[in-house]
Design a protein around this motif. Structure first.
Motif, PDB file in Angstrom:
ATOM      1  N   UNK A   4      -0.801  20.374  15.886  1.00  0.00           N
ATOM      2  CA  UNK A   4      -0.815  18.934  15.688  1.00  0.00           C
ATOM      3  C   UNK A   4       0.334  18.291  16.438  1.00  0.00           C
ATOM      4  N   UNK A   5       0.027  17.164  17.033  1.00  0.00           N
ATOM      5  CA  UNK A   5       1.094  16.349  17.610  1.00  0.00           C
ATOM      6  C   UNK A   5       0.935  14.920  17.121  1.00  0.00           C
ATOM      7  N   UNK A   6       0.352  14.782  15.940  1.00  0.00           N
ATOM      8  CA  UNK A   6       0.080  13.464  15.392  1.00  0.00           C
ATOM      9  C   UNK A   6       1.379  12.853  14.863  1.00  0.00           C
ATOM     10  N   UNK A   7       1.615  11.616  15.253  1.00  0.00           N
ATOM     11  CA  UNK A   7       2.786  10.901  14.759  1.00  0.00           C
ATOM     12  C   UNK A   7       2.603  10.614  13.277  1.00  0.00           C
ATOM     13  N   UNK A   8       3.593  10.937  12.449  1.00  0.00           N
ATOM     14  CA  UNK A   8       3.451  10.640  11.018  1.00  0.00           C
ATOM     15  C   UNK A   8       3.246   9.153  10.773  1.00  0.00           C
ATOM     16  N   UNK A   9       2.453   8.857   9.787  1.00  0.00           N
ATOM     17  CA  UNK A   9       2.176   7.469   9.433  1.00  0.00           C
ATOM     18  C   UNK A   9       1.050   7.427   8.432  1.00  0.00           C
ATOM     19  N   UNK A  10       0.299   6.329   8.430  1.00  0.00           N
ATOM     20  CA  UNK A  10      -0.833   6.203   7.515  1.00  0.00           C
ATOM     21  C   UNK A  10      -2.032   6.928   8.133  1.00  0.00           C
ATOM     22  N   UNK A  11      -2.595   7.849   7.351  1.00  0.00           N
ATOM     23  CA  UNK A  11      -3.660   8.721   7.828  1.00  0.00           C
ATOM     24  C   UNK A  11      -4.898   8.533   6.955  1.00  0.00           C
ATOM     25  N   UNK A  12      -6.066   8.450   7.591  1.00  0.00           N
ATOM     26  CA  UNK A  12      -7.326   8.524   6.859  1.00  0.00           C
ATOM     27  C   UNK A  12      -7.499   9.989   6.474  1.00  0.00           C
ATOM     28  N   UNK A  13      -7.411  10.287   5.174  1.00  0.00           N
ATOM     29  CA  UNK A  13      -7.256  11.649   4.678  1.00  0.00           C
ATOM     30  C   UNK A  13      -8.490  12.196   3.968  1.00  0.00           C
ATOM     31  N   UNK A  14      -9.338  11.305   3.455  1.00  0.00           N
ATOM     32  CA  UNK A  14     -10.541  11.752   2.756  1.00  0.00           C
ATOM     33  C   UNK A  14     -11.557  10.622   2.800  1.00  0.00           C
ATOM     34  N   UNK A  15     -12.833  10.988   2.962  1.00  0.00           N
ATOM     35  CA  UNK A  15     -13.905   9.998   3.083  1.00  0.00           C
ATOM     36  C   UNK A  15     -15.067  10.413   2.192  1.00  0.00           C
TER      37      UNK A  15
END
Length: 170
Positions: A4-15
């Protein structure tokens, strides 16, 4: 091994886009703050693939580090199924497509902060399509635009407002 190289922040985590008929909280999307700071998300907007489907997060909404927030289509249906979950807001005013859709999160300046284009066919977890399972991100640090980083929830209805089941196994 996940990278992962995703910048931490608000993530869509479950749908939850297609509930089972006998266990139906209606559609919902869970956000997670993966950063080490609280993030002000008041006036942010959730949209699906239709630009006129817009839910504006209430002003003064702050998501603390490591916390979850569920955005639900129908708060009455949601609380009837999940009476113990209190970290939710709604009502979205629109539902998500059962055959695939895009969930998009914009900040108050209309800048796209996160998006997930899911499908109900392989390589996406097909169990999330009407069997009662939800789409759960395996780890919040993973790139949620990739189908292989998602799995179906264990049990009925997923884990709204809390850590995903899959986190426990890794």
């Amino acid at each position: 091994v996940y990278s992962s190289d995703i910048t931490p922040g608000i993530v869509i985590n479950e749908i939850n886009y297609n509930s089972s008929d006998d266990f139906n909280p209606e559609d919902w999307v869970e956000l997670y703050n993966s950063s080490e700071s609280s993030i002000y998300i008041g006036t942010w907007k959730l949209k699906d693939e239709a630009n006129d489907h817009v839910f504006t997060i209430p002003e003064n909404t702050i998501l603390s580090s490591g916390d979850f927030l569920v955005l639900c289509k129908d708060t009455i249906a949601f609380t009837s199924v999940f009476p113990e979950v209190s970290n939710f807001i709604g009502d979205l005013g629109f539902g998500l497509g059962g055959g695939g859709d895009i969930v998009r999160l914009f900040d108050s300046y209309e800048i796209l902060m996160d998006d997930v284009e899911y499908d109900d066919e392989d390589p996406w977890p097909v169990e999330a399509d009407g069997t009662g399972a939800t789409l759960e991100l395996i780890l919040p640090s993973l790139d949620n635009s990739l189908a292989e980083n998602w799995t179906s929830s264990k049990g009925n209805g997923g884990t709204p407002g809390q850590q995903n089941n899959v986190d426990d196994d890794e």
